[in-house]
Design a protein around this motif. Sequence first.
Motif, PDB file in Angstrom:
ATOM      1  N   UNK A 149      80.167  39.046  58.988  1.00 42.07           N
ATOM      2  CA  UNK A 149      81.498  38.865  58.404  1.00 42.07           C
ATOM      3  C   UNK A 149      82.005  37.427  58.331  1.00 42.07           C
ATOM      4  N   UNK A 150      81.419  36.482  59.085  1.00 40.00           N
ATOM      5  CA  UNK A 150      81.913  35.103  58.964  1.00 40.00           C
ATOM      6  C   UNK A 150      81.657  34.552  57.566  1.00 40.00           C
ATOM      7  N   UNK A 151      80.768  35.191  56.798  1.00 42.12           N
ATOM      8  CA  UNK A 151      80.508  34.771  55.421  1.00 42.12           C
ATOM      9  C   UNK A 151      81.247  35.628  54.401  1.00 42.12           C
ATOM     10  N   UNK A 152      82.062  36.573  54.867  1.00 43.01           N
ATOM     11  CA  UNK A 152      82.856  37.386  53.954  1.00 43.01           C
ATOM     12  C   UNK A 152      83.970  36.523  53.347  1.00 43.01           C
ATOM     13  N   UNK A 153      84.440  36.924  52.183  1.00 36.79           N
ATOM     14  CA  UNK A 153      85.649  36.312  51.629  1.00 36.79           C
ATOM     15  C   UNK A 153      86.846  36.739  52.477  1.00 36.79           C
ATOM     16  N   UNK A 154      87.928  35.995  52.325  1.00 39.67           N
ATOM     17  CA  UNK A 154      89.143  36.344  53.083  1.00 39.67           C
ATOM     18  C   UNK A 154      89.594  37.763  52.764  1.00 39.67           C
ATOM     19  N   UNK A 155      89.460  38.153  51.507  1.00 39.39           N
ATOM     20  CA  UNK A 155      89.876  39.495  51.099  1.00 39.39           C
ATOM     21  C   UNK A 155      88.993  40.563  51.747  1.00 39.39           C
ATOM     22  N   UNK A 168      88.061  38.840  65.957  1.00 40.94           N
ATOM     23  CA  UNK A 168      86.805  38.208  66.368  1.00 40.94           C
ATOM     24  C   UNK A 168      86.206  37.378  65.233  1.00 40.94           C
ATOM     25  N   UNK A 169      86.272  37.886  64.017  1.00 37.45           N
ATOM     26  CA  UNK A 169      85.741  37.141  62.867  1.00 37.45           C
ATOM     27  C   UNK A 169      86.515  35.845  62.679  1.00 37.45           C
ATOM     28  N   UNK A 170      87.841  35.924  62.699  1.00 35.96           N
ATOM     29  CA  UNK A 170      88.668  34.726  62.526  1.00 35.96           C
ATOM     30  C   UNK A 170      88.436  33.719  63.640  1.00 35.96           C
ATOM     31  N   UNK A 208      77.252  28.053  60.602  1.00 35.32           N
ATOM     32  CA  UNK A 208      77.373  29.512  60.568  1.00 35.32           C
ATOM     33  C   UNK A 208      76.033  30.180  60.351  1.00 35.32           C
ATOM     34  N   UNK A 209      75.192  29.553  59.521  1.00 33.97           N
ATOM     35  CA  UNK A 209      73.841  30.086  59.323  1.00 33.97           C
ATOM     36  C   UNK A 209      73.074  30.082  60.639  1.00 33.97           C
ATOM     37  N   UNK A 210      73.162  28.973  61.375  1.00 28.65           N
ATOM     38  CA  UNK A 210      72.448  28.872  62.650  1.00 28.65           C
ATOM     39  C   UNK A 210      72.991  29.874  63.654  1.00 28.65           C
ATOM     40  N   UNK A 211      74.319  29.998  63.720  1.00 30.53           N
ATOM     41  CA  UNK A 211      74.934  30.962  64.625  1.00 30.53           C
ATOM     42  C   UNK A 211      74.481  32.379  64.296  1.00 30.53           C
ATOM     43  N   UNK A 212      74.448  32.697  63.005  1.00 31.91           N
ATOM     44  CA  UNK A 212      74.073  34.044  62.587  1.00 31.91           C
ATOM     45  C   UNK A 212      72.600  34.321  62.858  1.00 31.91           C
ATOM     46  N   UNK A 213      71.759  33.319  62.640  1.00 32.67           N
ATOM     47  CA  UNK A 213      70.330  33.492  62.911  1.00 32.67           C
ATOM     48  C   UNK A 213      70.099  33.819  64.375  1.00 32.67           C
ATOM     49  N   UNK A 214      70.802  33.115  65.257  1.00 28.92           N
ATOM     50  CA  UNK A 214      70.624  33.340  66.691  1.00 28.92           C
ATOM     51  C   UNK A 214      71.247  34.666  67.118  1.00 28.92           C
ATOM     52  N   UNK A 215      72.479  34.939  66.670  1.00 35.30           N
ATOM     53  CA  UNK A 215      73.153  36.161  67.116  1.00 35.30           C
ATOM     54  C   UNK A 215      72.427  37.411  66.649  1.00 35.30           C
ATOM     55  N   UNK A 216      71.740  37.333  65.502  1.00 32.08           N
ATOM     56  CA  UNK A 216      71.087  38.519  64.960  1.00 32.08           C
ATOM     57  C   UNK A 216      69.608  38.618  65.328  1.00 32.08           C
ATOM     58  N   UNK A 217      69.035  37.532  65.897  1.00 29.47           N
ATOM     59  CA  UNK A 217      67.590  37.539  66.077  1.00 29.47           C
ATOM     60  C   UNK A 217      67.117  37.134  67.467  1.00 29.47           C
ATOM     61  N   UNK A 292      80.030  45.335  67.030  1.00 28.88           N
ATOM     62  CA  UNK A 292      79.007  44.363  67.405  1.00 28.88           C
ATOM     63  C   UNK A 292      77.847  44.358  66.418  1.00 28.88           C
ATOM     64  N   UNK A 293      77.475  45.525  65.918  1.00 30.08           N
ATOM     65  CA  UNK A 293      76.392  45.558  64.938  1.00 30.08           C
ATOM     66  C   UNK A 293      76.772  44.754  63.689  1.00 30.08           C
ATOM     67  N   UNK A 294      78.004  44.901  63.228  1.00 30.83           N
ATOM     68  CA  UNK A 294      78.417  44.162  62.032  1.00 30.83           C
ATOM     69  C   UNK A 294      78.652  42.694  62.349  1.00 30.83           C
ATOM     70  N   UNK A 295      79.318  42.405  63.451  1.00 31.50           N
ATOM     71  CA  UNK A 295      79.658  41.027  63.806  1.00 31.50           C
ATOM     72  C   UNK A 295      78.421  40.171  64.044  1.00 31.50           C
ATOM     73  N   UNK A 296      77.439  40.717  64.754  1.00 29.43           N
ATOM     74  CA  UNK A 296      76.270  39.930  65.139  1.00 29.43           C
ATOM     75  C   UNK A 296      75.045  40.166  64.268  1.00 29.43           C
ATOM     76  N   UNK A 297      74.914  41.361  63.688  1.00 31.59           N
ATOM     77  CA  UNK A 297      73.695  41.697  62.958  1.00 31.59           C
ATOM     78  C   UNK A 297      73.907  41.905  61.465  1.00 31.59           C
TER      79      UNK A 297
END
Length: 478
Positions: A149-155, A168-170, A208-217, A292-297
């Motif tokens: 979700x950190x890459x989601x649009x505000x809407x 958590x996303x914000x 954010x890409x690096x954070x997402x790579x680590x949190x999901x992998x 957690x599944x959506x936030x991290x994975x």
Amino acid sequence: MASLPFSFRYMSSLATWKMLSGAIETGSFSVAEMAHRRSLTCSASSSRVVLHPPDLVQWIRREGGFVHPMLRITNQGSDGLGVSSLSKIPAGTDLITLPGHIPLRFQRSAEPEELWIMRLGLRLLQERAKIGSFWWPYISNLPETFSVPIFFSREDIKNLQYAPLVYQVNKRCSFLLDFEKEIKTLLETLEPKHHPFGGQDPNASSLGWAMSAVSSRAFRLHGEVLSGGQKTDIHMLLPLIDMCNHSFQPNAKIVQEQEKGSSKMFVKVVAETHIDQDSPILLNYGYLSNDLFLLDYGFVIPSNPFDHVELKYDGTLLEAAAMAAGLSSPRFSSPAQWQQEILCQLKLLGDGAITKVNLGGSGVVDGCLLAALRVLIANNEERVQNFDLDTLVTLSDEAPLGISIETAALRIIIALCVVALEHFSTKIMQDESILKGNLSPSMQLAVQFRMQKKLMIIDVMRNLSRRIKRLSKKNSSA
């Protein structure tokens, strides 16, 4: 994908950077390398970091690792790329083995655990920028974008309709923006030859890409052995292993083995059950909520038995729920002294109180909420003192304080479910209709997430209603 969620606590960017400053190595880029650096820019132009990445399986084998000859990287539809079997594989078979030098990791550190997500992320970014990085065959096979979700649009963040996750996303987005400013300020003072990213300043998108790579992998595994035989935990990225997708009924597991007569460790994936032909290799990422599944994975699991909604424990809210359930309202907001003592034991009152309670999950109802309602409705100290906390927090077919008290407690919880449903601005039928339209991937995930929350709440209400009916029958036959 990986098998471990990360907690993430926001810290000031300056304090965070000081703690993370040792996570990257300086002086590793030559002038020639800086002229031919690899970009940190993230785009949606391809499914992986590069369009035609090196063969990951061949690289692992070349580096002394093992990949079962019947395993292949395949497209698994909505689950993305994964590892699959081309033929039947019996239980107990070694599927993947990585020698100790292949995982991308950090040595043991005294820094707070929450910072590992960015410590490892910065290392990943540094290796991504470095020409000739040992891990390039792995990094080039990573996704170019992530569906978190950190890459989601505000809407689309707003479309989640669930305040705890939106918060958590914000928080993560705010951290990334502040961290970007702090990093740019500090990197400006470095000489070009000492720049850890080859002259490129990471922005919020690449961070954010690096954070997402680590949190999901990333995986948490055993690290070095300390004096006294105690093992430390260490977070690491495991090439190819992190492409195994998730299941609550996995057919494989991760094990660590130490080489005989050596301190060298191997990380393995072993078939836990018989694996059929053309079946994906599945690991259990953990018994997690959809938050957690959506936030991290970046995915949502339908009918997730471990999903729940979070509510604030509040006496006024409980009194309103009791009135909505048609019950004479106990004084939830002003309990007696003996009731306060029990609420303190439940950590719902007093110093260090945790005033968040859950509806749903494997226990159906938060045990602390159930115990509090039983105690407050009973209003009889001598009767309550006959039971220990373990009994009071357990939802079972028994009614420890009597059927009338149990029925009242369950009816109040059902009313709380109604309150939780009213916090969503759309109904399930509306969500189902929306999902039939042409949606962006992020909008689709947002709608799936909120719909699964509502379905889970309804399941809780049905479960508790069935219990009330059983109690009513038991009471009438007594």
